[in-house]
Each structure stands twice: as structure tokens, then as C-alpha cells.
Design an enzyme around this catalytic site. Structure first.
Site, mmCIF file in Angstrom:
data_model
loop_
_atom_site.group_PDB
_atom_site.id
_atom_site.type_symbol
_atom_site.label_atom_id
_atom_site.label_comp_id
_atom_site.label_asym_id
_atom_site.label_seq_id
_atom_site.Cartn_x
_atom_site.Cartn_y
_atom_site.Cartn_z
ATOM 1 N N CYS A 175 51.093 48.457 19.828
ATOM 2 C CA CYS A 175 49.909 48.551 20.691
ATOM 3 C C CYS A 175 50.310 48.649 22.159
ATOM 4 O O CYS A 175 50.869 47.705 22.721
ATOM 5 C CB CYS A 175 49.027 47.330 20.441
ATOM 6 S SG CYS A 175 47.694 47.099 21.633
ATOM 7 N N CYS A 214 48.680 46.077 24.378
ATOM 8 C CA CYS A 214 49.308 44.761 24.169
ATOM 9 C C CYS A 214 50.556 44.634 25.034
ATOM 10 O O CYS A 214 50.815 43.573 25.609
ATOM 11 C CB CYS A 214 49.671 44.567 22.702
ATOM 12 S SG CYS A 214 48.249 44.573 21.584
#
Length: 110
Positions: A32, A35
Site C-alpha cells: 500500500c 501506508c
């Protein structure tokens, strides 16, 4: 300076639910991009709230049961726990200032 702790299913109760400090939990995944961007934000939050807040990361891919238990359907998912209870959550990337407002509002009523 307070370190960000990687937490999984085996130590979630100890590190989050029975913590003496409020805990900011970020469910994330290694693939991600948002993230990865949150890493610098989390480092700043951990530094700003050192001694007053614990910051932990949970790999949602490796801890699917934990993510399912907390109904994490997208990452990053940030959940603020106080005394072992969820107080607030935010889905998606957030800047330091927005997380600080949430923390201050929930924990310090500021």
C-alpha cells in the site's frame, strides 16, 4: 523518543487492549503506497506524543483475523484506543495535523 511498534495477533491484547497509555493503531499492508506515506506521519506523531501515546502498526495481510475482527476493509485504517476500547477511526491517508486533532479531541478534550 517513542518507537513505533509492529504488533500482530499474538501481542495485540498486551500492546493495545491492556496498555496503560492510549494507543494509535494503524492497520497497513506492505504493498500500500499510502501506508508507506503514513510512516513519516506516524514517526512525527510518536515523537510529538512521546510518553503520552503508544503508536503501533499492524500488517493487515499477515493478521487477517485481527483485521476482520476490527472490520478493517481498507488500508491504511487508523484506530485510536483508550483503555482498550475503540474511540475513533479514520480510513485512508491522513496528515499529521489531522491525526493530532483527533488525538487531542479524544484524549485531551482539546
Amino acid at each position: 523518543m517513542s518507537a513505533i511498534i509492529d504488533v500482530g495477533t499474538n501481542d495485540f491484547v498486551e500492546e493495545v487492549l491492556t496498555s496503560q497509555l492510549p494507543v494509535l493503531v494503524v492497520f497497513r499492508a506492505p504493498w500500500c503506497g499510502f501506508c508507506q506515506l503514513m510512516n513519516r506521519v506516524l514517526e512525527a506523531i510518536a515523537r510529538d506524543y512521546d510518553g503520552r501515546l503508544k503508536v503501533v502498526k499492524v500488517n493487515a495481510d499477515e493478521n487477517r483475523n485481527l483485521a476482520a475482527w476490527y472490520e478493517v476493509y481498507a488500508v491504511p485504517e487508523t484506530i485510536l484506543f483508550v483503555d482498550g476500547h475503540e474511540q475513533q477511526r479514520i480510513t485512508g491517508y491522513r496528515e499529521r495535523e489531522e491525526l493530532a486533532r483527533m488525538i487531542n479531541r479524544v484524549i485531551f478534550q482539546a
